[in-house]
Write a protein that holds these residues in place. Structure first.
Motif, PDB file in Angstrom:
ATOM      1  N   ARG A 243      35.549 -13.501   0.148  1.00  0.00           N
ATOM      2  CA  ARG A 243      36.585 -13.596  -0.879  1.00  0.00           C
ATOM      3  C   ARG A 243      36.430 -12.474  -1.908  1.00  0.00           C
ATOM      4  O   ARG A 243      35.317 -12.012  -2.175  1.00  0.00           O
ATOM      5  CB  ARG A 243      36.522 -14.949  -1.588  1.00  0.00           C
ATOM      6  CG  ARG A 243      36.778 -16.135  -0.676  1.00  0.00           C
ATOM      7  CD  ARG A 243      36.976 -17.415  -1.488  1.00  0.00           C
ATOM      8  NE  ARG A 243      35.919 -17.650  -2.453  1.00  0.00           N
ATOM      9  CZ  ARG A 243      34.770 -18.261  -2.173  1.00  0.00           C
ATOM     10  NH1 ARG A 243      34.526 -18.691  -0.935  1.00  0.00           N
ATOM     11  NH2 ARG A 243      33.866 -18.454  -3.119  1.00  0.00           N
TER      12      ARG A 243
ATOM     13  N   SER B  39      36.560 -12.622  -5.069  1.00  0.00           N
ATOM     14  CA  SER B  39      35.691 -13.012  -6.194  1.00  0.00           C
ATOM     15  C   SER B  39      34.220 -12.816  -5.837  1.00  0.00           C
ATOM     16  O   SER B  39      33.411 -12.413  -6.684  1.00  0.00           O
ATOM     17  CB  SER B  39      35.950 -14.470  -6.595  1.00  0.00           C
ATOM     18  OG  SER B  39      35.732 -15.340  -5.493  1.00  0.00           O
ATOM     19  N   GLN B  40      33.860 -13.095  -4.575  1.00  0.00           N
ATOM     20  CA  GLN B  40      32.477 -12.912  -4.137  1.00  0.00           C
ATOM     21  C   GLN B  40      32.093 -11.435  -4.166  1.00  0.00           C
ATOM     22  O   GLN B  40      31.002 -11.070  -4.628  1.00  0.00           O
ATOM     23  CB  GLN B  40      32.294 -13.475  -2.722  1.00  0.00           C
ATOM     24  CG  GLN B  40      32.423 -14.978  -2.627  1.00  0.00           C
ATOM     25  CD  GLN B  40      32.420 -15.480  -1.194  1.00  0.00           C
ATOM     26  OE1 GLN B  40      33.020 -14.859  -0.309  1.00  0.00           O
ATOM     27  NE2 GLN B  40      31.767 -16.597  -0.956  1.00  0.00           N
TER      28      GLN B  40
ATOM     29  N   ASP C 121      31.769 -10.097  -7.792  1.00  0.00           N
ATOM     30  CA  ASP C 121      30.505 -10.550  -8.393  1.00  0.00           C
ATOM     31  C   ASP C 121      29.328  -9.734  -7.862  1.00  0.00           C
ATOM     32  O   ASP C 121      28.414  -9.380  -8.620  1.00  0.00           O
ATOM     33  CB  ASP C 121      30.278 -12.038  -8.104  1.00  0.00           C
ATOM     34  CG  ASP C 121      31.148 -12.936  -8.970  1.00  0.00           C
ATOM     35  OD1 ASP C 121      31.708 -12.438  -9.962  1.00  0.00           O
ATOM     36  OD2 ASP C 121      31.262 -14.133  -8.646  1.00  0.00           O
TER      37      ASP C 121
ATOM     38  N   THR D 120      42.162 -12.068  -0.537  1.00  0.00           N
ATOM     39  CA  THR D 120      42.680 -13.008  -1.519  1.00  0.00           C
ATOM     40  C   THR D 120      44.061 -13.426  -1.042  1.00  0.00           C
ATOM     41  O   THR D 120      44.693 -12.710  -0.286  1.00  0.00           O
ATOM     42  CB  THR D 120      42.759 -12.397  -2.932  1.00  0.00           C
ATOM     43  OG1 THR D 120      43.249 -13.391  -3.828  1.00  0.00           O
ATOM     44  CG2 THR D 120      43.679 -11.192  -2.963  1.00  0.00           C
TER      45      THR D 120
ATOM     46  N   HIS E  90      44.972 -15.055 -11.648  1.00  0.00           N
ATOM     47  CA  HIS E  90      43.635 -15.428 -12.102  1.00  0.00           C
ATOM     48  C   HIS E  90      43.748 -16.729 -12.897  1.00  0.00           C
ATOM     49  O   HIS E  90      44.451 -16.790 -13.905  1.00  0.00           O
ATOM     50  CB  HIS E  90      43.041 -14.322 -12.969  1.00  0.00           C
ATOM     51  CG  HIS E  90      41.710 -14.659 -13.566  1.00  0.00           C
ATOM     52  ND1 HIS E  90      40.612 -14.984 -12.799  1.00  0.00           N
ATOM     53  CD2 HIS E  90      41.306 -14.742 -14.858  1.00  0.00           C
ATOM     54  CE1 HIS E  90      39.583 -15.253 -13.598  1.00  0.00           C
ATOM     55  NE2 HIS E  90      39.979 -15.114 -14.842  1.00  0.00           N
TER      56      HIS E  90
ATOM     57  N   LEU F 159      38.798 -11.604 -17.122  1.00  0.00           N
ATOM     58  CA  LEU F 159      37.655 -10.985 -16.465  1.00  0.00           C
ATOM     59  C   LEU F 159      37.067  -9.889 -17.350  1.00  0.00           C
ATOM     60  O   LEU F 159      37.807  -9.227 -18.091  1.00  0.00           O
ATOM     61  CB  LEU F 159      38.078 -10.365 -15.127  1.00  0.00           C
ATOM     62  CG  LEU F 159      38.495 -11.321 -14.020  1.00  0.00           C
ATOM     63  CD1 LEU F 159      39.116 -10.542 -12.860  1.00  0.00           C
ATOM     64  CD2 LEU F 159      37.314 -12.136 -13.524  1.00  0.00           C
TER      65      LEU F 159
ATOM     66  N   LYS G 185      34.912  -5.691 -14.082  1.00  0.00           N
ATOM     67  CA  LYS G 185      35.367  -6.488 -12.950  1.00  0.00           C
ATOM     68  C   LYS G 185      36.890  -6.408 -12.807  1.00  0.00           C
ATOM     69  O   LYS G 185      37.421  -6.389 -11.702  1.00  0.00           O
ATOM     70  CB  LYS G 185      34.928  -7.944 -13.105  1.00  0.00           C
ATOM     71  CG  LYS G 185      33.429  -8.157 -12.912  1.00  0.00           C
ATOM     72  CD  LYS G 185      33.090  -9.639 -12.921  1.00  0.00           C
ATOM     73  CE  LYS G 185      31.615  -9.863 -12.627  1.00  0.00           C
ATOM     74  NZ  LYS G 185      31.267 -11.297 -12.559  1.00  0.00           N
ATOM     75  N   GLU G 186      37.555  -6.360 -13.930  1.00  0.00           N
ATOM     76  CA  GLU G 186      39.011  -6.220 -13.939  1.00  0.00           C
ATOM     77  C   GLU G 186      39.412  -4.909 -13.263  1.00  0.00           C
ATOM     78  O   GLU G 186      40.306  -4.860 -12.416  1.00  0.00           O
ATOM     79  CB  GLU G 186      39.478  -6.240 -15.385  1.00  0.00           C
ATOM     80  CG  GLU G 186      40.940  -6.465 -15.598  1.00  0.00           C
ATOM     81  CD  GLU G 186      41.210  -6.639 -17.088  1.00  0.00           C
ATOM     82  OE1 GLU G 186      41.214  -5.614 -17.819  1.00  0.00           O
ATOM     83  OE2 GLU G 186      41.398  -7.791 -17.536  1.00  0.00           O
TER      84      GLU G 186
ATOM     85  N   LEU H 259      38.769  -5.192  -9.516  1.00  0.00           N
ATOM     86  CA  LEU H 259      39.758  -6.021  -8.823  1.00  0.00           C
ATOM     87  C   LEU H 259      41.074  -5.271  -8.652  1.00  0.00           C
ATOM     88  O   LEU H 259      41.692  -5.306  -7.585  1.00  0.00           O
ATOM     89  CB  LEU H 259      39.971  -7.322  -9.590  1.00  0.00           C
ATOM     90  CG  LEU H 259      41.011  -8.296  -9.038  1.00  0.00           C
ATOM     91  CD1 LEU H 259      40.780  -8.589  -7.556  1.00  0.00           C
ATOM     92  CD2 LEU H 259      41.011  -9.591  -9.832  1.00  0.00           C
TER      93      LEU H 259
ATOM     94  N   ASN I   4      46.446 -13.096 -15.925  1.00  0.00           N
ATOM     95  CA  ASN I   4      45.462 -14.016 -16.477  1.00  0.00           C
ATOM     96  C   ASN I   4      46.231 -15.180 -17.101  1.00  0.00           C
ATOM     97  O   ASN I   4      46.691 -15.081 -18.248  1.00  0.00           O
ATOM     98  CB  ASN I   4      44.607 -13.301 -17.527  1.00  0.00           C
ATOM     99  CG  ASN I   4      43.828 -12.144 -16.934  1.00  0.00           C
ATOM    100  OD1 ASN I   4      42.970 -12.325 -16.082  1.00  0.00           O
ATOM    101  ND2 ASN I   4      44.139 -10.935 -17.367  1.00  0.00           N
TER     102      ASN I   4
END
Length: 199
Positions: free
Chosen positions: A4, A6-7, A10, A111, A129, A135, A139-140, A143, A161
């Motif tokens: 994913r 998000s994974q 991170d 996603t 999100h 975020l 990270k933003e 993404l 967001n």
């Protein structure tokens, strides 16, 4: 391997000293069955789909917060109202759960929740999100770059967001960020191979 978004975000922007442990944790997660109890926004997403498919009314959607547990109610109230307001403010169109997937150095990053907007007949892909906080900037940026790599032919990409009530957009690919993500994806794939080989 598919993980994913998000994974990957991170991992890419996490503590590099813990890379191997993070990859191992992600691989372990892939083997676990889905646990709805850990999915805080499951009911919101289900109601969102029902609303967009015109199976529930605007009023029923806005009343979702009264049907969830007390610890979710205030967040859900904000989610539902902000979703409707932001969608109207930015002329966003529901695109459903069509997959958005980027292939970066052999790693598939997926996603499936997004909207789109038509500006001068050009499509922009907008990622949803759900979290309470926006975020972190790095990270933003990552993404947005992943979305740009996934949809290079789109007029632009963005992150909606919902709870903070903001829309962050990008029209051009950040090449330096893309290069960084390619290196991190290569690192992820190499560590995954070592872990799967028993090293």
């Amino acid at each position: 391997m598919k993980i994913r978004v998000s994974q990957f975000v991170d991992f890419a922007y996490g503590d590099k000293r813990k890379d191997k442990a993070k990859v191992r944790s992600i691989i372990d997660e892939l083997d676990l069955p889905y646990d709805p109890a850990k999915d805080r926004y499951k009911q919101f997403r289900e109601s969102l789909v029902s609303f967009e498919d015109q199976k529930i009314s605007n009023k029923e959607f806005l009343e979702l917060h009264s049907k969830v547990s007390a610890n979710k109610a205030s967040g859900y109230k904000v989610l539902c109202q902000n979703y409707l307001d932001l969608k109207e403010d930015h002329a966003l169109i529901w695109q459903g759960r069509s997959p958005v997937e980027a292939e970066i150095s052999g790693l598939h990053i997926a996603t499936a929740w997004y909207l789109r907007t038509e500006a001068n007949n050009q499509r922009r892909i907008i990622f949803l999100h759900f979290g309470k906080e926006q975020l972190p900037r790095k990270k933003e940026r990552g993404l947005l770059t992943i979305l740009r790599l996934a949809k290079p032919d789109s007029a632009g990409v963005g992150i909606l967001n919902i709870q903070p009530g903001t829309l962050i957009t990008a029209t051009r690919l950040d090449q330096s960020e893309a290069d960084y993500l390619h290196k991190r994806a290569e690192k992820f794939v190499a560590l995954a191979k070592d872990i799967n080989a028993g090293d």
